[in-house]
Design a protein around this motif. Sequence first.
Motif, PDB file in Angstrom:
ATOM      1  N   GLN A  47       0.816  -1.204   0.000  1.00 20.88           N
ATOM      2  CA  GLN A  47       0.000   0.000   0.000  1.00 20.88           C
ATOM      3  C   GLN A  47       0.856   1.265   0.000  1.00 20.88           C
ATOM      4  O   GLN A  47       0.378   2.341  -0.342  1.00 20.88           O
ATOM      5  CB  GLN A  47      -0.911   0.007   1.230  1.00 20.88           C
ATOM      6  N   ARG A  48       2.112   1.118   0.422  1.00 19.09           N
ATOM      7  CA  ARG A  48       3.052   2.239   0.435  1.00 19.09           C
ATOM      8  C   ARG A  48       2.489   3.463   1.166  1.00 19.09           C
ATOM      9  O   ARG A  48       2.535   4.599   0.681  1.00 19.09           O
ATOM     10  CB  ARG A  48       3.456   2.617  -0.992  1.00 19.09           C
ATOM     11  N   LEU A  49       1.936   3.191   2.340  1.00 19.24           N
ATOM     12  CA  LEU A  49       1.439   4.303   3.141  1.00 19.24           C
ATOM     13  C   LEU A  49       2.617   5.112   3.683  1.00 19.24           C
ATOM     14  O   LEU A  49       3.622   4.553   4.090  1.00 19.24           O
ATOM     15  CB  LEU A  49       0.604   3.785   4.306  1.00 19.24           C
ATOM     16  N   SER A  50       2.452   6.399   3.709  1.00 21.48           N
ATOM     17  CA  SER A  50       3.485   7.238   4.307  1.00 21.48           C
ATOM     18  C   SER A  50       3.433   7.077   5.824  1.00 21.48           C
ATOM     19  O   SER A  50       2.417   6.701   6.402  1.00 21.48           O
ATOM     20  CB  SER A  50       3.254   8.704   3.932  1.00 21.48           C
ATOM     21  N   LEU A  51       4.545   7.386   6.481  1.00 25.48           N
ATOM     22  CA  LEU A  51       4.594   7.280   7.935  1.00 25.48           C
ATOM     23  C   LEU A  51       3.592   8.234   8.565  1.00 25.48           C
ATOM     24  O   LEU A  51       2.937   7.897   9.555  1.00 25.48           O
ATOM     25  CB  LEU A  51       6.006   7.593   8.425  1.00 25.48           C
ATOM     26  N   ASP A  52       3.439   9.419   7.996  1.00 27.73           N
ATOM     27  CA  ASP A  52       2.474  10.381   8.534  1.00 27.73           C
ATOM     28  C   ASP A  52       1.055   9.836   8.472  1.00 27.73           C
ATOM     29  O   ASP A  52       0.271   9.991   9.416  1.00 27.73           O
ATOM     30  CB  ASP A  52       2.551  11.704   7.754  1.00 27.73           C
ATOM     31  N   LYS A  53       0.734   9.183   7.364  1.00 33.28           N
ATOM     32  CA  LYS A  53      -0.615   8.633   7.233  1.00 33.28           C
ATOM     33  C   LYS A  53      -0.833   7.492   8.229  1.00 33.28           C
ATOM     34  O   LYS A  53      -1.910   7.362   8.818  1.00 33.28           O
ATOM     35  CB  LYS A  53      -0.838   8.137   5.808  1.00 33.28           C
ATOM     36  N   GLU A  54       0.202   6.703   8.423  1.00 34.52           N
ATOM     37  CA  GLU A  54       0.087   5.615   9.386  1.00 34.52           C
ATOM     38  C   GLU A  54      -0.118   6.168  10.793  1.00 34.52           C
ATOM     39  O   GLU A  54      -0.932   5.650  11.568  1.00 34.52           O
ATOM     40  CB  GLU A  54       1.344   4.740   9.354  1.00 34.52           C
ATOM     41  N   ILE A  55       0.608   7.228  11.144  1.00 32.23           N
ATOM     42  CA  ILE A  55       0.446   7.849  12.461  1.00 32.23           C
ATOM     43  C   ILE A  55      -0.975   8.369  12.634  1.00 32.23           C
ATOM     44  O   ILE A  55      -1.599   8.201  13.690  1.00 32.23           O
ATOM     45  CB  ILE A  55       1.473   8.985  12.645  1.00 32.23           C
ATOM     46  N   ARG A  56      -1.521   8.993  11.578  1.00 33.16           N
ATOM     47  CA  ARG A  56      -2.894   9.506  11.660  1.00 33.16           C
ATOM     48  C   ARG A  56      -3.896   8.375  11.862  1.00 33.16           C
ATOM     49  O   ARG A  56      -4.842   8.499  12.650  1.00 33.16           O
ATOM     50  CB  ARG A  56      -3.233  10.302  10.397  1.00 33.16           C
ATOM     51  N   ARG A  57      -3.686   7.265  11.160  1.00 33.83           N
ATOM     52  CA  ARG A  57      -4.621   6.140  11.288  1.00 33.83           C
ATOM     53  C   ARG A  57      -4.551   5.535  12.680  1.00 33.83           C
ATOM     54  O   ARG A  57      -5.576   5.183  13.269  1.00 33.83           O
ATOM     55  CB  ARG A  57      -4.311   5.080  10.229  1.00 33.83           C
ATOM     56  N   ARG A  58      -3.350   5.438  13.219  1.00 30.93           N
ATOM     57  CA  ARG A  58      -3.214   4.897  14.571  1.00 30.93           C
ATOM     58  C   ARG A  58      -3.816   5.850  15.602  1.00 30.93           C
ATOM     59  O   ARG A  58      -4.424   5.410  16.575  1.00 30.93           O
ATOM     60  CB  ARG A  58      -1.741   4.625  14.878  1.00 30.93           C
ATOM     61  N   THR A  59      -3.640   7.141  15.389  1.00 33.44           N
ATOM     62  CA  THR A  59      -4.237   8.116  16.300  1.00 33.44           C
ATOM     63  C   THR A  59      -5.754   8.019  16.279  1.00 33.44           C
ATOM     64  O   THR A  59      -6.413   8.086  17.322  1.00 33.44           O
ATOM     65  CB  THR A  59      -3.776   9.539  15.932  1.00 33.44           C
ATOM     66  N   THR A  60      -6.315   7.838  15.082  1.00 34.67           N
ATOM     67  CA  THR A  60      -7.765   7.673  14.959  1.00 34.67           C
ATOM     68  C   THR A  60      -8.234   6.425  15.700  1.00 34.67           C
ATOM     69  O   THR A  60      -9.267   6.434  16.381  1.00 34.67           O
ATOM     70  CB  THR A  60      -8.161   7.581  13.478  1.00 34.67           C
ATOM     71  N   PHE A  61      -7.456   5.359  15.578  1.00 30.43           N
ATOM     72  CA  PHE A  61      -7.794   4.108  16.255  1.00 30.43           C
ATOM     73  C   PHE A  61      -7.777   4.295  17.778  1.00 30.43           C
ATOM     74  O   PHE A  61      -8.699   3.878  18.483  1.00 30.43           O
ATOM     75  CB  PHE A  61      -6.787   3.031  15.844  1.00 30.43           C
ATOM     76  N   ILE A  62      -6.746   4.938  18.283  1.00 31.95           N
ATOM     77  CA  ILE A  62      -6.635   5.166  19.723  1.00 31.95           C
ATOM     78  C   ILE A  62      -7.757   6.071  20.218  1.00 31.95           C
ATOM     79  O   ILE A  62      -8.363   5.816  21.272  1.00 31.95           O
ATOM     80  CB  ILE A  62      -5.254   5.769  20.052  1.00 31.95           C
ATOM     81  N   ASN A  63      -8.074   7.116  19.454  1.00 32.83           N
ATOM     82  CA  ASN A  63      -9.158   8.021  19.852  1.00 32.83           C
ATOM     83  C   ASN A  63     -10.499   7.302  19.851  1.00 32.83           C
ATOM     84  O   ASN A  63     -11.369   7.581  20.691  1.00 32.83           O
ATOM     85  CB  ASN A  63      -9.206   9.227  18.911  1.00 32.83           C
ATOM     86  N   PHE A  64     -10.668   6.364  18.920  1.00 29.33           N
ATOM     87  CA  PHE A  64     -11.909   5.600  18.869  1.00 29.33           C
ATOM     88  C   PHE A  64     -12.091   4.773  20.137  1.00 29.33           C
ATOM     89  O   PHE A  64     -13.158   4.750  20.752  1.00 29.33           O
ATOM     90  CB  PHE A  64     -11.915   4.691  17.631  1.00 29.33           C
ATOM     91  N   ILE A  65     -11.027   4.082  20.555  1.00 27.76           N
ATOM     92  CA  ILE A  65     -11.116   3.270  21.771  1.00 27.76           C
ATOM     93  C   ILE A  65     -11.338   4.154  22.985  1.00 27.76           C
ATOM     94  O   ILE A  65     -12.135   3.823  23.874  1.00 27.76           O
ATOM     95  CB  ILE A  65      -9.846   2.428  21.947  1.00 27.76           C
ATOM     96  N   ASN A  66     -10.663   5.309  23.036  1.00 25.28           N
ATOM     97  CA  ASN A  66     -10.873   6.224  24.151  1.00 25.28           C
ATOM     98  C   ASN A  66     -12.326   6.678  24.225  1.00 25.28           C
ATOM     99  O   ASN A  66     -12.899   6.814  25.312  1.00 25.28           O
ATOM    100  CB  ASN A  66      -9.954   7.433  24.032  1.00 25.28           C
TER     101      ASN A  66
END
Length: 454
Positions: free
Chosen positions: A62-81
């Motif tokens: 998928q060649r995701l950029s590191l910034d995009k991966e960080i955003r997706r992980r942040t969204t995931f963490i915010n969802f659980i919170n």
Amino acid sequence: MMDAEQDRISNLSDDVLAHILSFLELRDAFKTMILSKRWEKVWTLTHSINLNNKSCVRRFDQRLSLDKEIRRRTTFINFINGVLFGDNMIFPVKAFTLSYYFGYADFIRYRHSPYLIKWIDAVSTNDLEKFDFSISIDCTFPALNMPPTLFQCQNLVTLSLESINRVLICFDILETVCLLSLKYLRLVKVRFEEENALKNLLSGCPVLEELYMEPGDTRFKSIPHFYFISPSLKILNWKREKGFRGYFVVEAPKLEHLHFVEHSMLGFSMSVSPSLVSVVMDIGSSFGHHGHISVKKLFQGISNAQKLEWSTHHTFMAKVELDNLPEFCNLTHLKIGSCQDLYFVSSIIQHSPHLKHLIFDKDHFISGPMTWMPPVPVPPCLITHLETVEIIAPEGQTSYEIELILYLLHMGKVLKKMVVTFSCMDLRRKLWESPKAGGCKIVFSDFPAGGTSR
């Protein structure tokens, strides 16, 4: 006939819908809120959180950029919170399943993971019934100490903690454990920091029935003893091929099934369990070819077993001790894998009067001083009970193995079938020509069409 366009699912009760959604990953269940006003809050009634953050992980295709991966992980963490602490809170949580991959993006964004402990602490209430947590990592990461609240969930029935590729979960001193309902405990690559941690953990689980442990950390070398003490335990499964030089003590009077793989131990002792059904012992000592394990302590607790699979790796058992094996009065099935000494085979057959089925697995005899001495007197099982013998072996049998096989064939008064899976023609000829005590049928299993028999 009902209208084909009728929405039958939405007519179900909230309890039924919530039960259906509980089988989905939480983010998929969350998406149902857009279906209609009727569905807005249904997903919050599931009382179940099932999450996996692998979809946030950067993949090369998928060649995701590191910034995009960080955003997706942040969204995931915010969802659980939001689920645990916000407007979309699920309460109470009865089942919590989290498979978490801690990657480089997490390291850059958070450096550590206090949110993981915060989540675990949030769901660790008396409403929790199932807790399943696994974590993997590909970067520097400190070990996780589980919060004390997790070990005080009085209604928790199932607890599973797993580190995928390295030890990431550790137990410090566990002073207060109150898992009054826990029946299943699974610990994979989990580290105990001191000797009494496991002992204290089990003492707080009064109804525990099944324990599975697969440790994987060299710090076990600092712990001289492992105590498995449980009045209720029925199944104990320990698996560690590269172990530590320590002693194992099992005190479980209701134990029914024991599966024990440990290739580097100093000793093993077990109290008698009258209800013991099956035992798998794949063991080795810590001293290579000079290893020695007390036979009395090793066998006294497993002598009630009905089925036994036995393998030893470079472990010496003294002849004088083998002469005094306990009686295996209930043993009907015996499978022997790697074995250092044929004298053990002779001794255990002699002390198993009701043995019906005997299996020699491939590579069952390893290099070392080997001699076959027929037991005296003839073992009672050969005269009255032994019905089948199966030999699974590689090519090329030594003289003492051939002598053993011929002895069983000749002395087995009630032997009905001998299954042979090797193709040594000389041995086959000897088996065909050897006198047989009864009407034993010999089956060569590697012949076409199911084998040739006599």
